[in-house]
Design a protein around this motif. Structure first.
Motif, PDB file in Angstrom:
ATOM      1  N   ASN B 259       1.133  -0.798   0.004  1.00  0.00           N
ATOM      2  CA  ASN B 259       0.439  -0.359  -0.342  1.00  0.00           C
ATOM      3  C   ASN B 259       1.457   1.107  -0.167  1.00  0.00           C
ATOM      4  O   ASN B 259       0.265   2.493  -0.399  1.00  0.00           O
ATOM      5  CB  ASN B 259      -1.195   0.399   1.273  1.00  0.00           C
ATOM      6  N   VAL B 260       1.794   1.398   1.052  1.00  0.00           N
ATOM      7  CA  VAL B 260       2.463   2.324   0.521  1.00  0.00           C
ATOM      8  C   VAL B 260       3.299   2.466  -1.146  1.00  0.00           C
ATOM      9  O   VAL B 260       3.009   3.394  -1.495  1.00  0.00           O
ATOM     10  CB  VAL B 260       4.258   1.724   1.900  1.00  0.00           C
ATOM     11  N   PHE B 261       3.206   1.989  -1.525  1.00  0.00           N
ATOM     12  CA  PHE B 261       3.871   1.600  -3.357  1.00  0.00           C
ATOM     13  C   PHE B 261       2.571   1.920  -3.654  1.00  0.00           C
ATOM     14  O   PHE B 261       2.891   3.285  -4.937  1.00  0.00           O
ATOM     15  CB  PHE B 261       4.099   0.263  -3.624  1.00  0.00           C
ATOM     16  N   ALA B 262       1.890   1.642  -3.369  1.00  0.00           N
ATOM     17  CA  ALA B 262       0.538   1.941  -3.996  1.00  0.00           C
ATOM     18  C   ALA B 262       0.056   3.022  -4.333  1.00  0.00           C
ATOM     19  O   ALA B 262      -0.078   4.231  -5.290  1.00  0.00           O
ATOM     20  CB  ALA B 262      -0.972   1.121  -3.571  1.00  0.00           C
ATOM     21  N   GLY B 263       0.468   3.647  -2.694  1.00  0.00           N
ATOM     22  CA  GLY B 263      -0.154   5.688  -2.583  1.00  0.00           C
ATOM     23  C   GLY B 263       1.050   6.711  -3.537  1.00  0.00           C
ATOM     24  O   GLY B 263       0.544   7.574  -4.008  1.00  0.00           O
ATOM     25  N   LEU B 264       2.650   6.032  -3.477  1.00  0.00           N
ATOM     26  CA  LEU B 264       3.324   6.423  -4.288  1.00  0.00           C
ATOM     27  C   LEU B 264       3.366   6.182  -6.081  1.00  0.00           C
ATOM     28  O   LEU B 264       3.370   7.481  -6.215  1.00  0.00           O
ATOM     29  CB  LEU B 264       4.887   5.534  -3.741  1.00  0.00           C
ATOM     30  N   VAL B 265       2.371   5.211  -6.061  1.00  0.00           N
ATOM     31  CA  VAL B 265       2.475   5.186  -7.256  1.00  0.00           C
ATOM     32  C   VAL B 265       1.133   6.116  -8.315  1.00  0.00           C
ATOM     33  O   VAL B 265       0.872   6.831  -9.150  1.00  0.00           O
ATOM     34  CB  VAL B 265       1.856   3.862  -7.691  1.00  0.00           C
ATOM     35  N   THR B 266      -0.016   5.734  -6.863  1.00  0.00           N
ATOM     36  CA  THR B 266      -1.069   6.734  -7.515  1.00  0.00           C
ATOM     37  C   THR B 266      -0.521   8.882  -7.128  1.00  0.00           C
ATOM     38  O   THR B 266      -0.853   8.935  -8.334  1.00  0.00           O
ATOM     39  CB  THR B 266      -2.174   7.009  -5.987  1.00  0.00           C
ATOM     40  N   ILE B 267       0.307   9.302  -6.860  1.00  0.00           N
ATOM     41  CA  ILE B 267       0.850  10.178  -6.722  1.00  0.00           C
ATOM     42  C   ILE B 267       1.661  10.730  -7.709  1.00  0.00           C
ATOM     43  O   ILE B 267       1.338  11.608  -8.633  1.00  0.00           O
ATOM     44  CB  ILE B 267       1.682  10.359  -5.388  1.00  0.00           C
TER      45      ILE B 267
ATOM     46  N   GLY C  18      10.449   6.815 -14.657  1.00  0.00           N
ATOM     47  CA  GLY C  18      11.691   7.366 -13.192  1.00  0.00           C
ATOM     48  C   GLY C  18      11.547   6.601 -12.199  1.00  0.00           C
ATOM     49  O   GLY C  18      12.318   5.926 -11.614  1.00  0.00           O
ATOM     50  N   LEU C  19      10.385   6.948 -11.983  1.00  0.00           N
ATOM     51  CA  LEU C  19       9.722   6.566 -10.617  1.00  0.00           C
ATOM     52  C   LEU C  19       9.440   5.099 -10.301  1.00  0.00           C
ATOM     53  O   LEU C  19      10.827   4.484  -9.656  1.00  0.00           O
ATOM     54  CB  LEU C  19       7.865   6.764 -10.134  1.00  0.00           C
ATOM     55  N   LEU C  20       9.255   4.284 -11.514  1.00  0.00           N
ATOM     56  CA  LEU C  20       9.301   2.281 -11.428  1.00  0.00           C
ATOM     57  C   LEU C  20      10.730   2.052 -11.698  1.00  0.00           C
ATOM     58  O   LEU C  20      11.141   1.306 -10.776  1.00  0.00           O
ATOM     59  CB  LEU C  20       8.651   2.088 -12.078  1.00  0.00           C
ATOM     60  N   THR C  21      11.941   2.852 -12.416  1.00  0.00           N
ATOM     61  CA  THR C  21      12.671   2.812 -11.998  1.00  0.00           C
ATOM     62  C   THR C  21      13.651   3.034 -11.093  1.00  0.00           C
ATOM     63  O   THR C  21      13.955   1.968 -10.438  1.00  0.00           O
ATOM     64  CB  THR C  21      14.042   3.253 -13.638  1.00  0.00           C
ATOM     65  N   GLY C  22      13.271   3.965 -10.231  1.00  0.00           N
ATOM     66  CA  GLY C  22      14.136   4.133  -9.038  1.00  0.00           C
ATOM     67  C   GLY C  22      14.065   3.529  -8.162  1.00  0.00           C
ATOM     68  O   GLY C  22      14.331   2.847  -7.279  1.00  0.00           O
ATOM     69  N   ALA C  23      12.264   2.890  -8.785  1.00  0.00           N
ATOM     70  CA  ALA C  23      11.980   2.149  -7.072  1.00  0.00           C
ATOM     71  C   ALA C  23      12.738   0.346  -7.434  1.00  0.00           C
ATOM     72  O   ALA C  23      12.913  -0.175  -6.795  1.00  0.00           O
ATOM     73  CB  ALA C  23       9.622   1.343  -7.313  1.00  0.00           C
ATOM     74  N   ALA C  24      12.168   0.251  -8.770  1.00  0.00           N
ATOM     75  CA  ALA C  24      13.221  -0.848  -8.829  1.00  0.00           C
ATOM     76  C   ALA C  24      14.454  -1.139  -9.049  1.00  0.00           C
ATOM     77  O   ALA C  24      15.294  -1.868  -8.848  1.00  0.00           O
ATOM     78  CB  ALA C  24      12.697  -1.450 -10.443  1.00  0.00           C
ATOM     79  N   VAL C  25      15.340   0.630  -8.781  1.00  0.00           N
ATOM     80  CA  VAL C  25      16.873  -0.073  -8.094  1.00  0.00           C
ATOM     81  C   VAL C  25      16.656  -0.114  -7.150  1.00  0.00           C
ATOM     82  O   VAL C  25      17.526  -0.724  -6.483  1.00  0.00           O
ATOM     83  CB  VAL C  25      17.597   1.205  -8.939  1.00  0.00           C
ATOM     84  N   VAL C  26      16.678   0.914  -6.633  1.00  0.00           N
ATOM     85  CA  VAL C  26      16.667   1.112  -5.147  1.00  0.00           C
ATOM     86  C   VAL C  26      16.448   0.381  -3.842  1.00  0.00           C
ATOM     87  O   VAL C  26      17.051  -0.092  -2.734  1.00  0.00           O
ATOM     88  CB  VAL C  26      15.778   3.202  -4.585  1.00  0.00           C
ATOM     89  N   GLY C  27      14.563   0.374  -4.326  1.00  0.00           N
ATOM     90  CA  GLY C  27      14.291  -0.851  -3.645  1.00  0.00           C
ATOM     91  C   GLY C  27      15.724  -2.067  -3.138  1.00  0.00           C
ATOM     92  O   GLY C  27      15.758  -2.524  -2.109  1.00  0.00           O
ATOM     93  N   PRO C  28      15.370  -2.744  -4.346  1.00  0.00           N
ATOM     94  CA  PRO C  28      17.324  -4.372  -4.248  1.00  0.00           C
ATOM     95  C   PRO C  28      17.763  -3.310  -3.353  1.00  0.00           C
ATOM     96  O   PRO C  28      18.561  -4.527  -1.974  1.00  0.00           O
ATOM     97  CB  PRO C  28      17.082  -4.140  -5.462  1.00  0.00           C
ATOM     98  N   LEU C  29      18.503  -2.236  -4.273  1.00  0.00           N
ATOM     99  CA  LEU C  29      20.008  -1.947  -2.854  1.00  0.00           C
ATOM    100  C   LEU C  29      19.343  -2.298  -1.645  1.00  0.00           C
ATOM    101  O   LEU C  29      20.532  -2.276  -0.507  1.00  0.00           O
ATOM    102  CB  LEU C  29      20.243  -1.293  -3.576  1.00  0.00           C
ATOM    103  N   ALA C  30      18.275  -1.262  -0.818  1.00  0.00           N
ATOM    104  CA  ALA C  30      18.122  -1.440   0.430  1.00  0.00           C
ATOM    105  C   ALA C  30      17.678  -2.794   1.142  1.00  0.00           C
ATOM    106  O   ALA C  30      18.175  -2.870   1.796  1.00  0.00           O
ATOM    107  CB  ALA C  30      17.160  -0.186   0.061  1.00  0.00           C
ATOM    108  N   ALA C  31      16.578  -3.530  -0.370  1.00  0.00           N
ATOM    109  CA  ALA C  31      17.219  -4.346   0.853  1.00  0.00           C
ATOM    110  C   ALA C  31      18.069  -5.376   1.021  1.00  0.00           C
ATOM    111  O   ALA C  31      17.838  -6.291   1.845  1.00  0.00           O
ATOM    112  CB  ALA C  31      16.148  -6.144  -0.068  1.00  0.00           C
TER     113      ALA C  31
END
Lengths: 271, 297, 336
Positions: B259-267, C18-31
């Motif tokens: 849901n955090v991601f869902a919120g971000l995607v919505t934004i 960019g948002l999705l790329t960022g999430a896809a890149v940063v997330g795994p790094l954080a994890a």
């Protein structure tokens, strides 16, 4: 655009003056105080005639036009138009500028002319009809719905002329309207303008730096001197409109001499 | 007729081309490859890239066994998005945020208009606007939120205030520029038609300033959007009255990462949608009138 | 400021990309920097702590160096964090080895699948809901416009209010829309300046509010029918399995601190006051430490009761047995 016969109507320049410029001085307030552009200018324009204003660069000819238009107040002297003084800008002295900014980019060609008519009191439907007529009259029947950025330089100036004429002004003021156009377009527009003016009998005050244009279009040419300028001479060129005629050459020579003298005195001669 | 290509290096003394027709030059291999990808329409290229990235994202989540407490995969996020929008959990916060943003933008716009009118009209107004803008514009409006909460209390007024503040300064700057760069000739034409005062402003200055106005609103919206989300994160109103920022924070407290991601995607989606709206508006006005550089005719 | 239309559209799509790329890149790094780092090989012991008497045992341990004494081969560091969820996130990210937080967030974490357990309790404390507003004499006087602060959603304070609401009105969510999340110091200030109508808070803030004339609307011991735990020290199961000696040392040190507070509150108060550069004078601290209901203990209490309540109102799916929630460190203690 049909070329009407030259033998049209009353000879220009008869009757009382429509415009009287007497002893006008005008200048600008700059960082170094007041700078005079025009020191003392006097000339008249009679109804129906075309008067050209010519002079060296910076002599204040455009400034004088602006005073007549009402954008500037003279520092001294008097401007009487149609018997009135203290003039504000208005459609009775419609102006055609050189810049393409004079057309409203958010309106079409038709819209520009129609708006001008509506703004000066014409009802909507009649304004559109009149606008169409005038645009057809300058040869733009095919470009009515185009926006200014879709028009060539020459076409834009035609729209500006159509707009000014549609207002049925007492006097048409023109500030080097063809100066930014290429020679071919300029020639065509000069020819068409001359025909229009003849046909409508409009009084014109025209600022130019081209001697040929002055002789070609004008009935009289007011020659201004160097800044701060005065009227040096008024050369009569009525009826002189064929470039190959001897009168044309003579007039051109006279004007060139006058302007050359100004240049000489402006740049002090070496000896 | 394309200019003839140079003789290729390698075999010496290449034979002169026969008199008459020249052979067409061959494309080098790299250009041929580029031409293939480049020939696809923009939407297709972006779509393919996007799909590839999402696939990679999902692949990583599935294969690398990332803890769901820390990171969510696109499948879970999509599920959360659908559930949130269908079930309404995301709808209310989104509407709240948009409402607060709208209110803030309205107030900010009106103030920007007023300040600009003052600035364009008088020297003092111009100096005042320049000074205030130079001081306040660089400050992220969210930083003003704690003060706003002290002044206005712990309610939406504080949020609307910081949004209005974020929107006001960039809009005033753009509007001011727009008004100041109306070509003098255009104004002169208006005057020569006898237009004065309000009529001159309405019929000449305002439309002439439209490109800058739209740019100003667009910039203002961008600042306002970022400010309201950040402010909601800081503000922390619970329950039905929270916006998207609170929604994300709340989901984080409850470790509901999808849901955090869902919120971000919505934004992000809302941001994209509004950007497209602005582009559409521009295309219908400013571009159509040729009032931007490089406009299509 | 003008640009062309084409690139603008591309910028927009690029933004989304960019948002999705960022999430896809940063997330795994954080994890990536996950709990693997906190495993046996590491000698780092980072512990979350904070200010105020809720953290008193940890403050004493830090000041007296007891943990460094017991674990000479380890590097002990203390990190002051903003709240329980920061502590939880720190544990998950591997930047903390021992976290501190409230009972309710702990249970929420368990329910969400956080692989953690309790190393030791810290304290039992009564939590009050206080108000300075003359209009509000009881919960019934609260209107929709009244703001009530609690430290965070899902905190034990929120649970206290929910339970009282269920008791009085049959609806645990009656006041959910009134809640504003605020750290305790901010809540106290907001209460005093009239920005919020009431605050559900903790010692010493509730005592400070009382000194300023606030009235007590709720007492959590009454709402929960007895004393209950407030803060606990937690750790991830993986870390605990690999480093049982660290957790034993921590538990023992907390026990020592508990004993010091019970036997010599004046001395404990002096240590606490000094640790905060005298922000609160020792006499004051002594007063707080010895208030009725406040008890420092290593035994987590109230887990079953709170868990059952949270499951009933749907805050968690199911309550776990207390025995499954604690590490062997507290074996033999009356965990409840």
């Amino acid at each position: 655009m049909a070329d009407t016969a030259e033998a049209s109507a009353a000879a220009p320049g008869t009757g009382p003056p429509l415009l009287e410029v007497a002893g006008v001085a005008v200048g600008y307030n700059g960082p170094d105080g007041y700078t005079a552009a025009v020191a003392d200018a006097s000339f008249t324009v009679r109804a129906g005639e075309t008067v050209m204003l010519i002079g060296p660069s910076g002599c204040g000819k455009s400034t004088l036009l602006r005073v007549v238009a009402g954008f500037l107040r003279p520092a001294a002297g008097r401007v009487v138009f149609d018997g009135r003084t203290g003039l504000a800008p208005g459609p009775d002295r419609a102006v055609v500028f050189q810049e393409s900014d004079q057309l409203l980019p958010w309106r079409t060609a038709l819209g520009n002319v129609a708006y001008a008519l509506r703004a000066t009191g014409t009802p909507r439907a009649r304004a559109r009809a009149l606008a169409r007529d005038h645009l057809v009259g300058v040869g733009l029947a095919h470009a009515l719905d185009r926006h200014p950025h879709q028009l060539s330089g020459g076409m834009k100036q035609r729209v500006a002329i159509a707009r000014a004429l549609a207002l049925a002004p007492r006097m048409l003021l023109m500030d080097e309207p063809f100066g930014a156009l290429d020679a071919q377009t300029r020639g065509r527009l000069q020819h068409d303008l001359a025909a229009l003016v003849r046909r409508t009998g409009t009084t014109v005050l025209f600022v130019t730096h081209s001697i040929d244009e002055a002789v070609l279009l004008g009935d009289r040419v007011v020659v201004l001197g160097d800044r701060p300028s005065r009227v040096r001479e008024v050369v009569d060129v009525a009826g002189v409109d064929r470039p190959d005629a001897p009168e044309f050459t003579a007039a051109r020579r006279r004007l060139r001499a006058l302007l050359a003298e100004e240049e000489e005195t402006a740049h002090a001669p070496a000896h | 007729m394309p200019p003839p290509t140079d003789a290729p290096a390698g075999p010496p003394a290449a034979p002169a081309p026969p008199a008459g027709r020249r052979p067409a030059p061959a494309l080098p291999r790299s250009a041929r490859r580029r031409a293939g990808w480049g020939r696809l329409p923009t939407a297709v290229r972006r779509g393919v890239l996007l799909a590839a990235l999402i696939a990679a994202w999902q692949g990583y989540v599935s294969a690398a066994g990332v803890s769901p407490l820390v990171f969510a995969g696109p499948a879970d996020v999509a599920a959360a998005l659908v559930a949130g929008w269908a079930g309404g959990d995301l709808v209310a916060p989104t509407l709240t945020t948009l409402r607060l943003l709208g209110l803030g933008m309205l107030i900010g716009s009106v103030l920007a208009l007023a300040l600009t009118a003052l600035a364009v009209g008088t020297r003092l107004g111009d100096d005042l606007l320049s000074l205030l803008t130079a001081m306040i514009n660089p400050l992220p409006s969210v930083a003003v939120l704690p003060l706003a909460m002290l002044w206005f209390g712990l309610n939406e007024t504080a949020l609307v205030f910081v949004v209005a503040n974020a929107v006001l300064w960039p809009m005033a700057v753009s509007l001011g520029t727009g008004f100041r760069t109306v070509p003098a000739t255009t104004v002169a034409v208006g005057r020569s038609l006898g237009l004065r005062g309000w009529r001159l402003v309405r019929d000449i200055r305002l439309p002439a300033a439209l490109p800058h106005t739209i740019a100003g609103v667009r910039t203002g919206w961008a600042f306002g959007w970022r400010t309201i989300i950040a402010a909601e994160l800081v503000f922390g109103v619970a329950g039905a009255r929270g916006g998207l920022g609170f929604y994300i924070n709340d989901a984080r407290y409850y470790l509901d990462i999808p849901n955090v991601f869902a919120g971000l995607v919505t934004i992000a989606l809302i941001g994209i949608a509004l950007d497209l709206l602005f582009t559409a508006v521009e295309r219908r006005t400013v571009v159509r009138w040729g009032m931007r550089e490089g406009a299509a005719t | 400021m003008t640009t062309t239309t084409g690139p603008r559209r591309r910028d927009v799509l690029r933004g989304g990309l960019g948002l999705l790329t960022g999430a896809a890149v940063v997330g795994p790094l954080a994890a990536c920097s996950g709990p693997q780092e906190g495993s046996a090989a590491s000698r780092e012991v980072a512990i979350a702590t904070g200010y105020g008497i809720s953290f008193a045992p940890l403050t004493i341990i830090e000041a007296r160096g007891w943990l460094e004494e017991a674990l000479p081969d380890h590097t002990v560091s203390w990190q002051v964090l903003s709240g329980g969820s920061a502590s939880r996130d720190g544990l998950l990210a591997g930047s903390l080895q021992a976290g501190t937080g409230g009972l309710a967030p702990f249970l929420l974490g368990v329910d969400s699948g956080v692989p953690w357990r309790i190393v030791s309790g810290l304290n039992n404390m009564p939590l009050w809901m206080v108000t300075l507003d003359d209009r509000i004499r009881s919960l019934a006087d609260l209107t929709a416009d009244d703001r009530v602060s609690s430290p965070q959603p899902g905190s034990i304070q929120s649970m206290v209010l929910a339970r009282a609401a269920r008791e009085e009105f049959g609806d645990p969510d009656r006041f959910t829309a009134n809640l504003v999340a605020m750290p305790h110091p901010d809540a106290l200030q907001a209460l005093l300046s009239g920005q919020i109508a009431a605050a559900v808070t903790s010692p010493p803030f509730q005592y400070q509010a009382e000194e300023e004339g606030a009235r007590v609307l709720l007492d959590s011991y009454e709402v929960f029918g007895g004393p209950h735990g407030f803060n606990v020290v937690t750790a991830l199961e993986e870390y605990a399995e690999a480093n049982p000696e660290v957790l034993e040392a921590l538990h023992a040190a907390i026990g020592r601190a508990r004993d010091l507070i019970a036997d010599d509150p004046a001395e404990a108060a002096r240590v606490l006051s000094e640790a905060e550069d005298g922000a609160i004078i020792p006499e004051r601290y002594e007063d707080y430490l010895t208030r009725e209901g406040i008890e420092f203990t290593t035994t987590p209490q109230g887990l079953a009761d709170l868990g059952a309540f949270m499951a009933e109102i749907g805050e968690i799916d199911a309550a776990a047995a207390p025995a499954d929630l604690v590490f062997p460190t507290v074996a033999g203690e009356p965990v409840s």
